[in-house]
Design a protein around this motif. Structure first.
Motif, PDB file in Angstrom:
ATOM      1  N   THR A  27       0.830  -1.207   0.000  1.00 49.65           N
ATOM      2  CA  THR A  27       0.000   0.000   0.000  1.00 49.65           C
ATOM      3  C   THR A  27       0.862   1.253   0.000  1.00 49.65           C
ATOM      4  O   THR A  27       0.588   2.218  -0.739  1.00 49.65           O
ATOM      5  CB  THR A  27      -0.924  -0.005   1.233  1.00 49.65           C
ATOM      6  N   ALA A  28       1.917   1.245   0.814  1.00 51.01           N
ATOM      7  CA  ALA A  28       2.824   2.402   0.852  1.00 51.01           C
ATOM      8  C   ALA A  28       3.488   2.612  -0.499  1.00 51.01           C
ATOM      9  O   ALA A  28       3.664   3.756  -0.948  1.00 51.01           O
ATOM     10  CB  ALA A  28       3.878   2.188   1.944  1.00 51.01           C
ATOM     11  N   HIS A  32       3.248   6.092  -2.621  1.00 53.38           N
ATOM     12  CA  HIS A  32       4.450   6.863  -2.961  1.00 53.38           C
ATOM     13  C   HIS A  32       4.782   6.833  -4.448  1.00 53.38           C
ATOM     14  O   HIS A  32       5.534   7.686  -4.927  1.00 53.38           O
ATOM     15  CB  HIS A  32       5.647   6.366  -2.147  1.00 53.38           C
ATOM     16  N   SER A  33       4.214   5.877  -5.158  1.00 52.89           N
ATOM     17  CA  SER A  33       4.445   5.832  -6.603  1.00 52.89           C
ATOM     18  C   SER A  33       3.433   6.672  -7.373  1.00 52.89           C
ATOM     19  O   SER A  33       3.491   6.752  -8.600  1.00 52.89           O
ATOM     20  CB  SER A  33       4.384   4.385  -7.101  1.00 52.89           C
ATOM     21  N   SER A  41      -5.965   7.606   2.685  1.00 57.26           N
ATOM     22  CA  SER A  41      -5.839   6.701   3.837  1.00 57.26           C
ATOM     23  C   SER A  41      -5.867   5.239   3.423  1.00 57.26           C
ATOM     24  O   SER A  41      -6.380   4.394   4.156  1.00 57.26           O
ATOM     25  CB  SER A  41      -6.977   6.973   4.828  1.00 57.26           C
ATOM     26  N   ALA A  42      -5.349   4.928   2.238  1.00 59.63           N
ATOM     27  CA  ALA A  42      -5.287   3.526   1.817  1.00 59.63           C
ATOM     28  C   ALA A  42      -4.562   2.713   2.896  1.00 59.63           C
ATOM     29  O   ALA A  42      -3.611   3.214   3.515  1.00 59.63           O
ATOM     30  CB  ALA A  42      -4.562   3.412   0.482  1.00 59.63           C
ATOM     31  N   PRO A  43      -5.029   1.471   3.197  1.00 56.56           N
ATOM     32  CA  PRO A  43      -5.967   0.659   2.421  1.00 56.56           C
ATOM     33  C   PRO A  43      -7.438   0.903   2.732  1.00 56.56           C
ATOM     34  O   PRO A  43      -8.297   0.162   2.248  1.00 56.56           O
ATOM     35  CB  PRO A  43      -5.572  -0.767   2.834  1.00 56.56           C
ATOM     36  N   ALA A 306      -7.153  -4.005  -6.328  1.00 54.45           N
ATOM     37  CA  ALA A 306      -7.363  -5.447  -6.212  1.00 54.45           C
ATOM     38  C   ALA A 306      -6.506  -6.011  -5.093  1.00 54.45           C
ATOM     39  O   ALA A 306      -6.961  -6.837  -4.281  1.00 54.45           O
ATOM     40  CB  ALA A 306      -7.041  -6.142  -7.533  1.00 54.45           C
ATOM     41  N   GLY A 307      -5.255  -5.560  -5.030  1.00 50.91           N
ATOM     42  CA  GLY A 307      -4.367  -6.014  -3.962  1.00 50.91           C
ATOM     43  C   GLY A 307      -4.632  -5.311  -2.647  1.00 50.91           C
ATOM     44  O   GLY A 307      -4.664  -5.936  -1.583  1.00 50.91           O
ATOM     45  N   ILE A 308      -4.868  -4.002  -2.706  1.00 53.44           N
ATOM     46  CA  ILE A 308      -5.059  -3.223  -1.484  1.00 53.44           C
ATOM     47  C   ILE A 308      -6.347  -3.630  -0.771  1.00 53.44           C
ATOM     48  O   ILE A 308      -6.415  -3.618   0.464  1.00 53.44           O
ATOM     49  CB  ILE A 308      -5.042  -1.715  -1.823  1.00 53.44           C
ATOM     50  N   SER A 309      -7.373  -3.998  -1.536  1.00 55.76           N
ATOM     51  CA  SER A 309      -8.627  -4.441  -0.916  1.00 55.76           C
ATOM     52  C   SER A 309      -8.417  -5.698  -0.087  1.00 55.76           C
ATOM     53  O   SER A 309      -9.049  -5.884   0.966  1.00 55.76           O
ATOM     54  CB  SER A 309      -9.689  -4.693  -1.990  1.00 55.76           C
TER      55      SER A 309
END
Length: 408
Positions: A27-28, A32-33, A41-43, A306-309
């Motif tokens: 997530t970070a 940052h990318s 405030s992800a995730p 998809a990944g962060i969820s």
């Protein structure tokens, strides 16, 4: 608890911590990318801040009390009705204690913040419910408490279903897992909590109706009621009908094919009534899909989310998720997990999981944890409540509530 079980829990907690750190690292990297996430405030959705005051003491007190009761084995010896009542009271205290970290605002903010349930094409249930409560003259604080009290009814209802499928010991051991689940952060004042309640009630009625001791009109009536409740739930959320798959699997596992007809007829009734009242469920689904494509898709990357969820799922469900996944094959409650798991997989694969799953998936979280108290091997001896994992989940909730301000 034997030494071997303690070692297993430690390994599961370590595995969860490792996956959580890996997920937060991902997530970070996305943040940052410069990935299109649509939130700061992800995730999760909301914003980060640090909130610590005297009201922050309530939640740790509740957590310690629940853990102490479970550790002393009181849930294993109390009458079943008392277990249900105590579980409800403790879960309500936990949800309210987490909410009041932000003071009274924690119980009213969700009622003044626009959310996706008011978007074009969305089911009318949430807004109708809020409208009725406000027409009754209730103030936002009272409405917040009422919604929380209703949402937390999910806990005893899930326990009833688990007891019917997995046995008395598994259900009693499962109570602390549900009571102190990290996703309680999003249960308070949540319309998705009402969806979770309706979905759980539908599954529970299906479980009760399909038991082999019930035949004839009584079984048919319970199956019909299960479908009707799931149909009402579908007027609150387009995703909750996936829990109907759990009911289908229950009927399949118990060889009760005729109950499919009863549940199907029951589910159609509320949808047809809504159609006569002017809301076409299928047209609404397509409209909501178009609204999502216009408002959300351009601003949130499907690939990253998809990944962060899944990171949000891991944190919201807590360490007990690892135990449940590991012992999936050992539980007779596997039908409960099927509907919830398929709903989440579909949401991710179809690109609908683009932020906010921590509240949108509330109807599915309890069922994903069912196998956490399954035996270590099929047909083996029951195990106690995984208190180390429960404690880890409680700490997770406390940290999230302290650093995250949610819009719900």
């Amino acid at each position: 608890m034997t030494g071997e079980l303690v070692r297993i829990e430690r390994r599961e907690l370590a595995a969860w911590l490792a996956l959580a750190c890996l997920g937060l690292g991902l997530t970070a990297l996305a943040v940052h990318s410069g990935a299109q996430l649509g939130t700061a405030s992800a995730p999760f959705l909301g914003f980060y801040r640090f909130q610590l005051g005297w009201t922050s003491l309530a939640a740790p007190v509740v957590a310690l009390a629940v853990l102490a009761v479970a550790w002393r084995g009181l849930l294993a010896t109390a009458r079943w009705g008392h277990v249900l009542a105590a579980s409800y009271a403790a879960a309500l205290a936990w949800a309210l204690a987490l909410a009041i970290v932000d003071g009274a605002d924690g119980l009213t903010r969700a009622l003044t913040t626009p959310d996706d349930s008011a978007g074009a094409g969305h089911p009318p249930g949430p807004q109708l419910l809020l409208g009725w409560l406000r027409e009754a003259g209730l103030q936002n604080l009272t409405i917040g408490v009422v919604l929380t009290a209703l949402s937390v009814l999910t806990v005893p209802i899930v326990l009833i279903a688990v007891r019917g499928s997995c046995g008395d010991g598994a259900a009693r051991a499962f109570a602390p897992v549900l009571i102190l689940a990290p996703y309680a952060v999003w249960v308070a004042v949540s319309l998705d909590g009402i969806v979770a309640l309706l979905g759980a009630a539908g599954v529970m009625l299906g479980e009760r109706g399909s038991k082999h001791i019930r035949r004839g009109w009584r079984a048919f009536g319970l199956a019909l009621a299960a479908g009707a409740v799931l149909g009402v739930a579908a007027l609150f959320s387009y995703s909750v009908p996936w829990l109907g798959l759990s009911v289908i699997c229950l009927y399949f596992a118990r060889r009760r094919p005729m109950l499919h007809l009863a549940t199907g007829l029951g589910a159609l009734a509320p949808v047809l009534v809504a159609t006569l009242a002017g809301f076409n469920w299928f047209d609404g689904l397509l409209t909501a899909r178009d609204d999502f494509a216009a408002r959300v898709e351009p601003h949130r990357s499907a690939l990253w989310w998809a990944g962060i969820s899944l990171v949000a799922l891991l944190l919201a469900a807590g360490p007990a998720l690892i135990a449940s996944v590991r012992k999936l094959r050992n539980t007779p409650g596997w039908p409960f997990l099927v509907g919830a798991a398929v709903a989440i997989v579909f949401s991710v694969v179809a690109g609908f999981a683009r932020g906010g799953v921590e509240h949108a998936w509330l109807p599915f979280f309890p069922w994903l944890l069912v196998a956490a108290t399954a035996p270590e091997e099929q047909g083996g001896e029951p195990v106690g409540s995984p208190l180390l994992l429960v404690a880890g989940g409680a700490v997770t909730a406390l940290v999230i509530e302290a650093v995250l301000s949610t819009p719900w």
